[in-house]
Design a protein around this motif. Structure first.
Motif, short mmCIF file in Angstrom:
data_model
loop_
_atom_site.label_atom_id
_atom_site.label_comp_id
_atom_site.label_asym_id
_atom_site.label_seq_id
_atom_site.Cartn_x
_atom_site.Cartn_y
_atom_site.Cartn_z
N LEU A 30 0.86 -1.18 0.00
CA LEU A 30 0.00 0.00 0.00
C LEU A 30 0.89 1.23 0.00
N ASN A 31 0.63 2.13 -0.92
CA ASN A 31 1.34 3.41 -0.95
C ASN A 31 0.62 4.42 -0.07
N LYS A 32 1.33 5.42 0.34
CA LYS A 32 0.76 6.46 1.20
C LYS A 32 -0.45 7.11 0.53
N GLY A 33 -1.54 7.20 1.29
CA GLY A 33 -2.75 7.85 0.80
C GLY A 33 -3.68 6.96 0.01
N GLU A 34 -3.32 5.69 -0.17
CA GLU A 34 -4.16 4.77 -0.94
C GLU A 34 -5.26 4.16 -0.09
N LEU A 35 -6.42 3.97 -0.70
CA LEU A 35 -7.50 3.16 -0.13
C LEU A 35 -7.62 1.91 -0.98
N VAL A 36 -7.32 0.77 -0.37
CA VAL A 36 -7.28 -0.49 -1.12
C VAL A 36 -8.30 -1.45 -0.53
N ALA A 37 -9.11 -2.05 -1.41
CA ALA A 37 -10.09 -3.03 -1.00
C ALA A 37 -9.47 -4.42 -1.01
N LEU A 38 -9.71 -5.17 0.04
CA LEU A 38 -9.31 -6.57 0.12
C LEU A 38 -10.60 -7.39 0.02
N ILE A 158 -9.83 6.62 13.48
CA ILE A 158 -9.21 7.64 12.63
C ILE A 158 -8.64 8.80 13.43
N VAL A 159 -9.16 9.03 14.64
CA VAL A 159 -8.84 10.24 15.39
C VAL A 159 -7.35 10.39 15.69
N LEU A 164 -1.43 3.66 9.13
CA LEU A 164 -2.14 2.61 8.41
C LEU A 164 -3.44 2.28 9.13
N LEU A 165 -4.53 2.33 8.38
CA LEU A 165 -5.84 2.00 8.91
C LEU A 165 -6.27 0.65 8.33
N LEU A 166 -6.65 -0.27 9.20
CA LEU A 166 -7.10 -1.60 8.80
C LEU A 166 -8.56 -1.76 9.21
N ALA A 167 -9.39 -2.14 8.25
CA ALA A 167 -10.82 -2.27 8.52
C ALA A 167 -11.31 -3.62 8.03
N ASP A 168 -11.98 -4.36 8.91
CA ASP A 168 -12.46 -5.70 8.60
C ASP A 168 -13.98 -5.69 8.50
N PHE A 183 -20.40 3.75 4.97
CA PHE A 183 -19.18 3.50 4.21
C PHE A 183 -18.74 4.75 3.44
N GLU A 184 -19.69 5.46 2.87
CA GLU A 184 -19.35 6.69 2.16
C GLU A 184 -18.76 7.73 3.11
N ALA A 185 -19.33 7.85 4.30
CA ALA A 185 -18.79 8.78 5.29
C ALA A 185 -17.38 8.35 5.71
N PHE A 186 -17.18 7.06 5.85
CA PHE A 186 -15.89 6.48 6.21
C PHE A 186 -14.84 6.82 5.15
N VAL A 187 -15.14 6.51 3.90
CA VAL A 187 -14.19 6.76 2.81
C VAL A 187 -13.89 8.25 2.67
N ASP A 188 -14.92 9.07 2.77
CA ASP A 188 -14.71 10.53 2.65
C ASP A 188 -13.76 11.03 3.74
N LEU A 189 -13.93 10.54 4.96
CA LEU A 189 -13.10 11.00 6.07
C LEU A 189 -11.67 10.48 5.93
N VAL A 190 -11.52 9.23 5.52
CA VAL A 190 -10.18 8.68 5.32
C VAL A 190 -9.42 9.50 4.27
N ARG A 191 -10.11 9.85 3.18
CA ARG A 191 -9.46 10.65 2.14
C ARG A 191 -9.14 12.05 2.64
N GLU A 192 -10.07 12.63 3.38
CA GLU A 192 -9.86 13.99 3.91
C GLU A 192 -8.66 14.03 4.85
N GLU A 193 -8.50 12.98 5.64
CA GLU A 193 -7.39 12.93 6.60
C GLU A 193 -6.08 12.47 5.94
N GLY A 194 -6.15 12.05 4.68
CA GLY A 194 -4.95 11.63 3.97
C GLY A 194 -4.37 10.32 4.47
N LEU A 195 -5.24 9.43 4.95
CA LEU A 195 -4.78 8.17 5.52
C LEU A 195 -4.59 7.10 4.45
N THR A 196 -3.88 6.06 4.84
CA THR A 196 -3.70 4.87 4.02
C THR A 196 -4.53 3.76 4.65
#
Length: 223
Positions: A30-38, A158-159, A164-168, A183-196
């Motif tokens: 995973l690269n920095k800032g990526e959201l990857v689905a497993l 996220i706080v 690295l954020l891991l979600a099951d 899920f949409e709120a989750f993804v939006d916040l992860v992107r806003e915070e610049g997380l991987t």
């Protein structure tokens, strides 16, 4: 920059006289800032992979590298420090403390990280408002809907702004309509915070909202 690298990861379990190979040589990054689905069927090993990547379980063999640090063979203290400083977790069930309010549940993660209470309060309130819970800060979990409880759990993960954020299956316990909204709120916040983030899901529609998809099949990751 690579945040997570998994190299030739294997995990086997012994049941009686039988050995079960759950992971058979997984490679991923995973690269920095990526959201990857497993993505994978139930029982494919998604949770096992996340547990190992999150340093909650040990691999049979292989490497886990987080922010250029090889941690697969780290001792308990090193693993604990890495989980506190670098990792965030979201599970299918919220695991909130029942006697704590929403904001107290989120602040707890910051308290553990050593953040001063005033700063923790400000940060927790800000993240909960972003998750649409402005009017629910002082409610305990029993006073919240299932979707609201999971929003609190997401905010708690996220706080601390983990590397690295891991979600099951973070919305797997919710009805379809609520799951999409959370899920949409989750993804939006992860992107806003610049997380991987590495997010396990069986829902291909949700997986399509992320940057790319990895499929776990028969103990290996295929693109």
């Amino acid at each position: 920059m690579r945040v997570l690298t998994v190299e030739n990861l294997k995990r086997s379990f012994t049941q009686g006289h039988k050995t079960i190979d759950v992971l058979k040589g997984v490679d991923l990054y995973l690269n920095k800032g990526e959201l990857v689905a497993l993505v994978g069927a139930s029982g494919s090993g998604k949770s096992t992979l996340l547990q190992i990547a999150g340093l909650l379980d040990h691999p049979t063999s292989g490497k886990i590298i987080i922010n250029d640090r090889t941690l697969s063979d780290a001792n308990d203290r090193e693993r604990t420090n890495a989980r506190k400083g670098d990792l965030g977790f979201v599970y299918q069930f919220h695991h909130l403390l029942p006697d704590f309010t929403a904001i107290e549940n989120v602040m707890l993660a910051l308290d553990i990280a050593g953040i001063p209470r005033k700063d923790a309060l400000e940060r927790a309130e800000k993240i909960l408002v972003k998750m649409g819970l402005k009017e629910r800060l002082d409610h305990i979990p029993a006073e919240l809907s299932g979707g609201e409880q999971q929003r609190v759990a997401i905010a708690r993960a996220i706080v601390t702004k983990p590397a690295l954020l891991l979600a099951d299956e973070p919305t797997g316990n919710l009805d379809e309509v609520t799951a999409v909204k959370v899920f949409e709120a989750f993804v939006d916040l992860v992107r806003e915070e610049g997380l991987t983030a590495l997010i396990a899901t069986h829902d291909m529609n949700l997986a399509d909202k992320m940057d790319r998809r990895l499929i776990l099949r028969e103990g290996n990751v295929v693109v």
